[in-house]
Design an enzyme around this catalytic site. Structure first.
Site, mmCIF file in Angstrom:
data_model
loop_
_atom_site.group_PDB
_atom_site.id
_atom_site.type_symbol
_atom_site.label_atom_id
_atom_site.label_comp_id
_atom_site.label_asym_id
_atom_site.label_seq_id
_atom_site.Cartn_x
_atom_site.Cartn_y
_atom_site.Cartn_z
ATOM 1 N N LYS A 1 37.134 27.912 45.421
ATOM 2 C CA LYS A 1 38.425 28.427 45.875
ATOM 3 C C LYS A 1 38.198 29.307 47.099
ATOM 4 C CE LYS A 1 40.848 28.296 41.487
ATOM 5 N NZ LYS A 1 41.203 29.122 40.328
ATOM 6 N N HIS B 1 41.144 34.654 49.920
ATOM 7 C CA HIS B 1 42.422 34.909 50.563
ATOM 8 C C HIS B 1 42.651 36.402 50.652
ATOM 9 C CE1 HIS B 1 44.215 35.742 46.629
ATOM 10 N NE2 HIS B 1 43.520 34.696 46.205
ATOM 11 N N HIS C 1 41.841 38.999 48.003
ATOM 12 C CA HIS C 1 40.472 39.399 47.676
ATOM 13 C C HIS C 1 40.032 40.637 48.440
ATOM 14 C CE1 HIS C 1 40.076 35.120 46.334
ATOM 15 N NE2 HIS C 1 39.461 35.731 45.353
#
Length: 563
Positions: A125, A128, A131
């Site tokens: 993943k 983004h 985070h």
RNA sequence: GCGCCUGUAGCUCAGCUGGAUAGAGCAACGGCCUUCUAAGCCGUAGGUCCCGGGUUCGAAUCCCUGCAGGCGCGCCA
């Protein structure tokens, strides 16, 4: 020389109370004209049977002033203490020059380890904007604890286990291409994963296939494991770039898969200690005595859960690092989860359960509401970072066209703006991600602090500053004093930031120093003709620049010398 | 329904282990570059500190009741 302590000691006799207690009474007046320390006498009114102003007057008149304290004056119910400005300037600046990069640090944490669990990336993943808080808060705490003599252990608890990896393999085998993924990285992995979900809606058989593949990962099947490790490698390579830009490193990447074989111990131990209870087919620890829902340890199908893994990880970390504190930098949504399993660890009889701390923070959402992969409004960290750097580059071209290394500085300032932004307010505040806000470099921003630092460096460069004897009596004007006070407040800010796990206290302290210095810079000419004044002001400028650099270093913002 | 968190200037926030006229930044308006980096400095304007009680010499701060918003509440992480 601690002036506050000296004043508390001097107050002990007239107030009839121990210095330690009086120390906590002492406050800082709102305005410097009111003095440097204020002692409120209201609480003494009862015991001394006198009105506060009268008590204050009496103390002001009779107190024996300690070294470095110039005056004590009564004002209402307060005794205001005025420090000898030159003495304070000497004490503060000499400490800065003496300690250098260690300024504001200490060895109070000597011999103690602190585990800091932060960032926690998910395999396959992308990183983004959500985070950013955990990553920069964790990294800042990492440095702050180290600055205070602790030994920080940075742990990236990878999200690298679960049935989604079976799905990934199915998706890859059907629609994936090795070269494309090697080139395109995580984005390509996400693409095939999204496709998987679209297709599996029509074709539920895919899920069976995925389960079978995940089973093969669990059983150590060579092909399955190879693909799984490859997904991990692709992801970690990519996040490493982001960590590199942010100047962050981890001591351990032990994540979910690492604890796979360590959860049996937890279950056995809970069973032995009589904490497990069968409820609706699941093994739980009942927490109703603590007004919490039960903590589920084993699902009815026997599988472990999040809490089981976290307990296993905590036990492992205690064994491995013997931490004095173990911090979990995780969003506040998981507050209940942490309270539950912290309680379970306590019930297991581990007194170190009190050292487990959930360092929670608010959630990041967009101006249009919550981010979600489904809505497709996720803001990628990489995009934010590059946008900030590009904007900075443009500003540099406009304001400092002659600057060398424009790209390097643009990166430092652009990234600095983002990091500063994330560490400027209390953790608990929710954040609405707004491009305009993030790319604003005016006012209380990272670039402002960096600019102040560069400005100070510029003066020192032009003056060809050489450290030497300083006549501290030349630094008693209001602006110089304000800078000195702000610098002097920095060490306490670092300690408080550690105690509360709140990096913003350091950020704000840096901010205060910058504000004071910019005012000083404007009001007092540093390079005057008077050699003694010039040398003193240059020394102050040097001290300022050093402390800003230390502070920025702690929160993870670069301190370029030119910008 | 229950639990946790938040509510301070138009916006974003500090102040919250009780103390002196509630502070910043952004946005608005007005000044300051033939002196050290104007990514700066100064000024003006802007507040029922969510409401109501209570404790106290004193409450934005502590306690209680409400209100509003966010998050969470057994087999996801």
């Amino acid at each position: 020389m601690d002036f506050k302590q000296a004043i508390a000691a001097a107050l002990s006799t007239p107030a009839g109370l121990p210095a330690e207690e009086l120390y906590t009474w002492l406050e800082t007046p709102r305005s410097p004209e009111m003095g440097d320390y204020a002692f409120p006498c209201f609480k003494l009114a009862r015991t001394l049977k006198n009105a506060p102003p009268a008590i204050a007057a009496q103390i002001a008149a009779s107190i024996v002033l300690p070294q470095g304290v110039a005056k004590a004056a009564q004002a209402g119910g307060y005794v205001n203490f005025f420090l000898d400005k030159a003495a304070r300037a000497k004490a503060v600046l000499e400490r800065v020059f003496d300690e250098g990069e260690r300024y504001g640090g200490s060895d109070m944490g000597k011999g103690r380890n602190v585990c800091i669990d932060y960032s926690s990336v998910n395999i396959a993943k992308p990183l983004h904007i959500g985070h950013l808080p955990t990553t920069v808060i964790g990294a800042a705490l990492y440095r702050i604890y180290n600055h205070l003599g602790f030994h920080s252990v940075g742990i990236n608890h990878l999200g690298d286990w679960g049935t989604q990896f079976g799905k990934m393999i199915v998706a890859f085998k059907r629609w994936g291409d090795r070269d494309t993924i090697e080139q395109g990285g995580v984005d390509e992995l996400v693409k095939i994963y999204v496709r998987y979900h679209q297709e599996s809606d029509q074709n539920p058989a895919l899920d069976d296939e995925a389960r079978a593949w995940f089973k093969r990962i669990e059983d150590g099947d060579a092909e399955a494991l190879e693909l799984y490790e490859w997904f991990k490698e692709i992801t970690l390579k990519e996040v490493a770039q982001a960590y590199d830009i942010l100047g962050i490193r981890f001591d351990s990447y032990a994540g979910e898969s690492f604890y796979n074989d360590k959860m049996g111990r937890v279950v056995d131990e809970l069973k032995e200690k009589g904490l497990l209870k069968l409820d609706q087919g699941a093994q739980i620890v009942d927490l109703s005595d603590y007004k919490m829902p039960p903590c589920i340890i084993l699902r009815s199908d026997g599988a472990t859960l999040y809490a089981t893994r976290d307990i296993a990880a905590a036990l492992y970390r205690k064994d491995t690092y013997d931490f004095a504190r173990c911090l979990y930098v995780v969003a506040y949504q998981q507050d209940l989860h942490f309270r539950q399993w912290f309680k379970v660890v306590e019930l297991m009889g581990y007194d170190w359960a009190k050292d487990l701390v959930h360092v929670s923070f608010g959630m990041v959402s967009g101006t249009e509401g919550a981010f979600s992969t489904r809505k497709g409004n996720m803001v990628k960290l990489r995009d934010v970072l590059s946008a900030a750097c590009e904007k900075t580059y443009d500003i540099i071209c406009e304001k400092s066209p002659d600057l060398e290394d424009k790209e390097v500085v643009a990166k430092q300032v652009g990234v600095g703006a983002l990091v500063w932004n994330s560490l400027y307010n209390g953790r608990i505040k929710d954040v609405v991600f707004d491009w305009d806000l993030v790319l604003n470099f005016d006012g209380e921003t990272g670039p402002y602090a960096q600019y102040t630092h560069a400005r100070a460096c510029s003066v020192l460069r032009k003056a060809d500053y050489k450290p030497g004897a300083v006549d501290y009596a030349r630094l008693t004007d209001a602006e110089s004093s304000a800078v000195i006070v702000a610098i002097g407040a920095f060490p306490d800010a670092v300690v408080e930031a550690m105690e509360k796990n709140e990096p913003y206290l350091v950020t704000r302290s840096v901010m205060n120093i910058c504000t004071a210095f910019n005012k000083f810079y404007y009001e007092q000419r540093i390079m005057t003709d008077d050699a003694a004044v010039r040398q003193a002001r240059l020394a102050l400028t040097d001290a300022t620049r050093r402390v800003i650099a230390v502070g920025l270093g702690l929160i993870g913002v670069a301190a370029p010398e030119r910008m």
